[in-house]
Design a protein around this motif. Structure first.
Motif, PDB file in Angstrom:
ATOM      1  N   GLU A 232     -34.171 -24.354  32.902  1.00  0.00           N
ATOM      2  CA  GLU A 232     -33.683 -24.918  32.058  1.00  0.00           C
ATOM      3  C   GLU A 232     -33.954 -25.871  30.312  1.00  0.00           C
ATOM      4  O   GLU A 232     -34.517 -27.029  30.770  1.00  0.00           O
ATOM      5  CB  GLU A 232     -32.044 -25.678  32.750  1.00  0.00           C
ATOM      6  CG  GLU A 232     -31.445 -24.669  33.276  1.00  0.00           C
ATOM      7  CD  GLU A 232     -30.096 -24.948  34.326  1.00  0.00           C
ATOM      8  OE1 GLU A 232     -29.915 -25.952  32.757  1.00  0.00           O
ATOM      9  OE2 GLU A 232     -29.511 -24.996  34.397  1.00  0.00           O
TER      10      GLU A 232
ATOM     11  N   LYS B  58     -32.244 -21.053  29.252  1.00  0.00           N
ATOM     12  CA  LYS B  58     -31.867 -20.776  30.825  1.00  0.00           C
ATOM     13  C   LYS B  58     -32.861 -19.645  31.404  1.00  0.00           C
ATOM     14  O   LYS B  58     -31.887 -18.704  30.284  1.00  0.00           O
ATOM     15  CB  LYS B  58     -30.761 -20.938  31.320  1.00  0.00           C
ATOM     16  CG  LYS B  58     -30.071 -21.125  32.576  1.00  0.00           C
ATOM     17  CD  LYS B  58     -28.387 -21.210  32.495  1.00  0.00           C
ATOM     18  CE  LYS B  58     -28.470 -21.579  33.635  1.00  0.00           C
ATOM     19  NZ  LYS B  58     -26.999 -21.864  34.193  1.00  0.00           N
TER      20      LYS B  58
ATOM     21  N   ASN C 227     -32.304 -12.569  36.462  1.00  0.00           N
ATOM     22  CA  ASN C 227     -31.237 -12.575  35.536  1.00  0.00           C
ATOM     23  C   ASN C 227     -32.096 -12.302  34.070  1.00  0.00           C
ATOM     24  O   ASN C 227     -32.917 -13.191  34.382  1.00  0.00           O
ATOM     25  CB  ASN C 227     -30.248 -13.293  34.976  1.00  0.00           C
ATOM     26  CG  ASN C 227     -29.046 -13.805  36.717  1.00  0.00           C
ATOM     27  OD1 ASN C 227     -28.516 -12.695  36.719  1.00  0.00           O
ATOM     28  ND2 ASN C 227     -29.021 -14.682  37.047  1.00  0.00           N
ATOM     29  N   LYS C 228     -31.665 -11.811  32.952  1.00  0.00           N
ATOM     30  CA  LYS C 228     -32.150 -11.860  32.089  1.00  0.00           C
ATOM     31  C   LYS C 228     -32.059 -13.297  31.240  1.00  0.00           C
ATOM     32  O   LYS C 228     -31.732 -14.130  31.287  1.00  0.00           O
ATOM     33  CB  LYS C 228     -31.243 -10.810  30.749  1.00  0.00           C
ATOM     34  CG  LYS C 228     -31.689 -11.145  29.460  1.00  0.00           C
ATOM     35  CD  LYS C 228     -30.876 -10.004  28.572  1.00  0.00           C
ATOM     36  CE  LYS C 228     -31.965  -9.660  27.036  1.00  0.00           C
ATOM     37  NZ  LYS C 228     -31.028  -9.104  26.310  1.00  0.00           N
TER      38      LYS C 228
ATOM     39  N   ASP D 237     -31.416 -16.261  28.943  1.00  0.00           N
ATOM     40  CA  ASP D 237     -30.244 -16.617  28.340  1.00  0.00           C
ATOM     41  C   ASP D 237     -30.939 -17.835  26.957  1.00  0.00           C
ATOM     42  O   ASP D 237     -30.763 -18.850  27.218  1.00  0.00           O
ATOM     43  CB  ASP D 237     -28.900 -17.002  28.966  1.00  0.00           C
ATOM     44  CG  ASP D 237     -28.214 -17.325  28.366  1.00  0.00           C
ATOM     45  OD1 ASP D 237     -27.962 -16.777  26.764  1.00  0.00           O
ATOM     46  OD2 ASP D 237     -26.856 -18.352  28.298  1.00  0.00           O
TER      47      ASP D 237
ATOM     48  N   SER E  55     -29.423 -19.560  23.199  1.00  0.00           N
ATOM     49  CA  SER E  55     -28.786 -19.327  22.775  1.00  0.00           C
ATOM     50  C   SER E  55     -28.841 -20.704  21.140  1.00  0.00           C
ATOM     51  O   SER E  55     -29.633 -21.788  21.238  1.00  0.00           O
ATOM     52  CB  SER E  55     -27.473 -20.434  22.829  1.00  0.00           C
ATOM     53  OG  SER E  55     -27.383 -21.641  23.644  1.00  0.00           O
TER      54      SER E  55
END
Length: 956
Positions: free
Chosen positions: A674, A698, A703-704, A706, A708
């Protein structure tokens, strides 16, 4: 055979009587040499035969002095009477104390062994047979037996050694230093130091268990033993330029003046500080020669005896760092006696100096070649754990114990073979490299492959016998906390942490005790970080509190962090090191107190910071695996001029990284990261300013990623400021909800694209206008961040019409942080048209002109054109059209440039069903800077020019 001199005696015709009754009456007996000093030949390996001839030196004559007692009025003038010494009084040389004078009377002096003068230390008797003993047809040799006045061993003392003689250049049983020690320890002369104080020495006489003087030499057995010189006596002896005696014991057996056995025991120390004795024994061997006879020669055998097998270390034992550089509390040597030593390298002959020096220290090597004797050592660490290893050691004579230069030279790494001698294998034995804190037992223990020893100069205070202390400077150890997260498995080289050595473990914020010699990088894959920052941790310091951490606790923690993050990148291309602000040491003190809860609280607090990277390695519950956590939250500082390739505004920037790697047997290695970057702005090529209010990333296993971004805004600079005027026509949230953020495996692409509606005002019309801005942040550090701005596109230009005139164009700019402007492309065209219809005839004309340019990498291209069209139609039967086109372009690629011009004229005629078209064209090009190599380019001035000139030489 024997010389006899008479003092105060005269022959009265029948007997020898005193000349003066009150004067001393003496018999002076001159004896022939009583000792032969022989060379000890060097022995070839595996043999005992001597090599060639050996050298020998005889002692000088000895003199015995006897006093005729008062009760003896006269002596017979016969040999039996003059050799009847039992009724006479042997005279010794009196001990001369400071402040007293010699009586002037001669005394008995015996040179034994060669170059050493002895006398009696107490009353003695000499016994001579009245006549030679005869048995079986053999007559015994005349001899005189020395014994104590009370019977038993006679006590002797050494007066001096023969300094005036030439030195003995060969190896002999007793060195000049040994003889000097015998004088110091047995003479009983009271010595006064330079300050006038008496020197207290452990004086004791030699004991003669047997001493028989003969015309062929003495048959003797001497023995002596002495305590070590203690207290300040050694310093006092140095003040009067006398050596501290090393001699501990001495035995000497001769037969008719020839040595049969000599033992010399000298005190010293092993380099670990263990008191030890060097025992030199010289024996006479009888071997058969080539002719079948028997040859007797001397053989020397040297051994070392460890007197005190165990030595304790710690504070106030001479260590420069209070024993922190020695991870053992005790060292115990199990070898009590060594095998025979190789004595060829360190043996010494005689010396003609007034004060001969003892031999220097030497590596203990075994007989038969340069092969070290490896002492077996059992060491106890600071937790009471015992480990064992073998190591070569140095023996230092006690009188050379204060010679730091000699000891340092022996342990110098430049010496041949020393490097292997000081690196000792422990083969994975577990030991504490430092004394652990009371609340963390076992936290400093490692499996050790090798230990590196070195010699360090002793401090002025401390109870250590040598001028240097043997310390552990480092070694190769296992660091299990690193092994799951790095390719470096097994033993890694370490050394003691400077703060720990100088001040102790408590002075270090994380309780460090070791440093890795080679910094180990714990790298996280770039595609898992999202380009935000690479949290590559260069760990160096091993601590008892926080595991293995970056070395940010030195004298300059900021510099240490920068070094630890040497390869770290911000946004994939910005060097993170120059952006770090200064860190005070007091800020680091709280790092050792940070647990998981405290770390999370600082991450959640907007004003909270973690000033230095924190690395934690912990075991997961139920043995599920191990977790490596890397946490950092810091404010960035403005870089210095020239440290970044473009302006960067980080005055309010906060960078947060929280990376976790879990290694388990079932799931392998998984990394989750993160990251957050707040309030950062950068300017690219003086074209655009990009401001990012909040960028988050993150990545979790499976998982893809992330990503933002919020508060992303771009402002144009310089010549492109006019674009901001166009932006005023855009909605206010064009960079909010209208912006796009696209996360791909290659990086982050963010920006906006917007088409403007057609604008028409009277005769003015503007259509097909679009604006596009795009920012690309690559994850690959080899690629730079790039920004592209365009007004319409080549394949879809904008259009402008004003009454009879119209035109259009497009513009695009591509810049990146590494090269600046990479591509600029644009074009604009304009023109007008008119038409006329008279019924019988109709016609029209159009004129268009345009300019276009392109800059891309090393290509520059600029061009312009003019196009004219006209037509005339008569009654629909005859049509005539004319087109004129003129084009001029300039191109430059690298160092080659060219100007091209092209013109065409096309005339078309159509009559009824017949048509004909004729075109005339002309094209010319003019080169600019030539592309071919020049004359200078083809010549090397240093090697070719002279040959070139010589080619034109000739006869006039």
């Amino acid at each position: 055979m024997v010389d006899i001199d008479l003092v105060n005696l005269r022959f009265d015709g029948r007997r020898l009587v005193r000349r003066e009754p009150a004067a001393p009456t003496l018999l002076l007996i001159g004896l022939p040499p009583q000792h032969v000093l022989e060379e000890i030949p060097q022995q070839p390996e595996g043999t005992t035969a001597p090599i060639g001839m050996t050298k020998a030196f005889t002692s000088g004559a000895s003199q015995l002095v006897f006093s005729v007692p008062p009760e003896v009025d006269s002596l017979e003038l016969s040999l039996d009477s003059l050799l009847d010494w039992e009724r006479l009084v042997p005279m010794t040389v009196p001990v001369v104390q400071p402040g007293t004078s010699h009586t002037g009377l001669p005394g008995s002096i015996v040179e034994f062994p060669t170059r050493l003068f002895l006398t009696y230390d107490e009353p003695v008797n000499w016994t001579c047979p009245p006549e030679p003993h005869t048995a079986d047809g053999r007559t015994g040799l005349w001899h005189a037996l020395l014994s104590s006045e009370r019977g038993g061993d006679a006590l002797l003392r050494a007066l001096r050694r023969a300094e005036e003689r030439a030195p003995v250049p060969v190896d002999v049983p007793l060195t000049a230093a040994n003889l000097e020690d015998l004088v110091t320890l047995t003479s009983r002369t009271e010595l006064i130091d330079a300050a006038g104080a008496p020197i207290v020495l452990p004086s004791a006489p030699l004991r003669a268990e047997q001493f028989i003087a003969t015309p062929m030499g003495a048959s003797a057995h001497l023995h002596g033993a002495w305590e070590k010189v203690s207290g300040g006596a050694a310093t006092q002896l140095t003040s009067i330029r006398r050596n501290k005696p090393d001699l501990a014991a001495y035995d000497h057996i001769t037969g008719l003046g020839r040595d049969q056995f000599v033992r010399v025991v000298t005190r010293g120390f092993l380099s670990t500080g263990h008191p030890a004795l060097l025992v030199r024994e010289v024996k006479r061997l009888f071997v058969a020669d080539r002719d079948g006879g028997v040859v007797a020669h001397l053989r020397r055998e040297d051994r070392i005896i460890v007197r005190e097998p165990e030595v304790r270390y710690g504070e106030n034992t001479g260590f420069a760092h209070q024993g922190r550089e020695m991870p053992f509390s005790t060292l115990r040597i199990t070898d009590r006696v060594t095998p025979l030593l190789n004595n060829s390298d360190w043996s010494v002959g005689d010396s003609d100096h007034a004060q001969p020096e003892a031999p220097k220290g030497f590596w203990v090597e075994l007989e038969g070649g340069e092969r070290d004797h490896r002492f077996t050592v059992v060491a106890t660490d600071h937790e009471g754990r015992k480990v064992s290893f073998t190591t070569p050691l140095v023996f230092v004579p006690a009188s050379r114990a204060d010679k730091w230069e000699e000891l340092h030279e022996l342990y110098s790494a430049s010496e041949t073979g020393v490097r292997e001698r000081v690196r000792r294998p422990l083969d994975g034995q577990v030991m504490a490299m430092a004394k652990p804190p009371a609340d963390a037992p076992g936290s400093t223990s490692h499996a050790v492959g090798k230990l590196q020893f070195e010699m360090e100069q002793k401090t002025d205070t401390g109870d250590h016998p040598l001028a240097g202390t043997l310390v552990v400077s480092g070694g190769d150890v296992r660091v299990p906390a690193l092994e799951p997260f790095t390719r470096k498995a097994g033993d890694v080289p370490v050394k003691f942490n400077d703060t720990y050595r100088d001040q102790g473990m408590a002075a270090h914020p994380a309780r460090a005790y070791l440093d890795l010699v080679d910094t180990v990088g714990l790298q996280f894959a770039a595609d898992k970080v999202g380009g935000l920052a690479r949290p590559n941790a260069a760990v160096k310091t091993i601590t008892s509190q926080a595991g293995v951490v970056p070395d940010v606790f030195g004298n300059d923690p900021t510099a240490e962090i920068k070094n630890a993050l040497d390869a770290a990148k911000l946004l994939g291309f910005i060097d993170l090191g120059p952006l770090l602000g200064s860190i005070e040491k007091q800020q680091l003190d709280r790092l050792k107190q940070l647990g998981d809860q405290e770390i999370q609280a600082l991450l959640d607090d907007a004003a909270g910071t973690i000033p230095a990277p924190v690395l934690r390695v912990r075991d997961l519950a139920d043995g599920a695996g191990r977790e490596l956590r890397y946490v950092w939250k810091t404010k960035l500082a403005a870089p210095k001029p020239g440290e970044q390739p473009f302006p960067l505004d980080v005055s309010r920037t906060v960078l947060t990284l929280d990376a976790r790697t879990v290694v388990s047997k079932d799931a392998g290695q998984k990394t989750s990261i993160e990251g957050r970057l707040r309030d950062v702005a950068l300017e690219i090529a003086d074209v655009v300013r990009v401001e990012i209010a909040d960028l988050r990333f993150k990545a979790a296993p499976g998982n893809k990623p992330d990503v933002s971004a919020s508060g992303l805004e771009m402002k144009f600079l310089g010549d492109l400021r006019f674009v901001d005027t166009l932006r005023s026509a855009l909605p206010a949230d064009a960079f909010g909800s209208g912006a796009f953020v696209d996360v791909q495996p290659s990086g982050i692409r963010t920006g906006y694209a917007l088409a403007l509606p057609a604008i028409g005002i009277g005769v003015f019309s503007l259509t097909n206008v679009s604006l596009k801005a795009e920012l690309a942040i690559p994850f690959d550090a080899d690629k730079a961040i790039a920004f592209r701005f365009s007004v319409s596109e080549r394949h879809r230009p904008f259009n402008v019409t004003v009454s009879l005139f119209g035109g259009g164009g497009h513009l695009s700019v591509l810049v990146d942080a590494e090269k600046g402007i990479r591509e600029v492309e644009g074009a604009i065209q304009f023109g007008g048209g008119a038409a006329l219809n008279l019924g019988v005839a109709s016609g029209g004309v159009t004129i268009m002109a345009g300019v276009q340019f392109e800059v891309k990498d090393n290509l520059v291209k600029v061009g312009g054109y003019l196009r004219c069209n006209g037509f005339l139609n008569v009654l629909g039967i005859v049509t005539v059209s004319v087109e004129f086109y003129l084009e001029l372009t300039y191109e430059k690629q690298g160092n080659v440039s060219v100007v091209r011009g092209r013109g065409t004229l096309t005339v078309s005629v159509k009559i009824a069903f017949f048509s004909k078209s004729v075109s005339l064209g002309l094209e010319r090009s003019f080169p600019g800077a030539p592309g071919d190599p020049t004359f200078v380019d083809c010549f090397d001035k240093e090697t070719h020019w002279e040959d070139y000139c010589l080619a034109f030489e000739g006869d006039p």
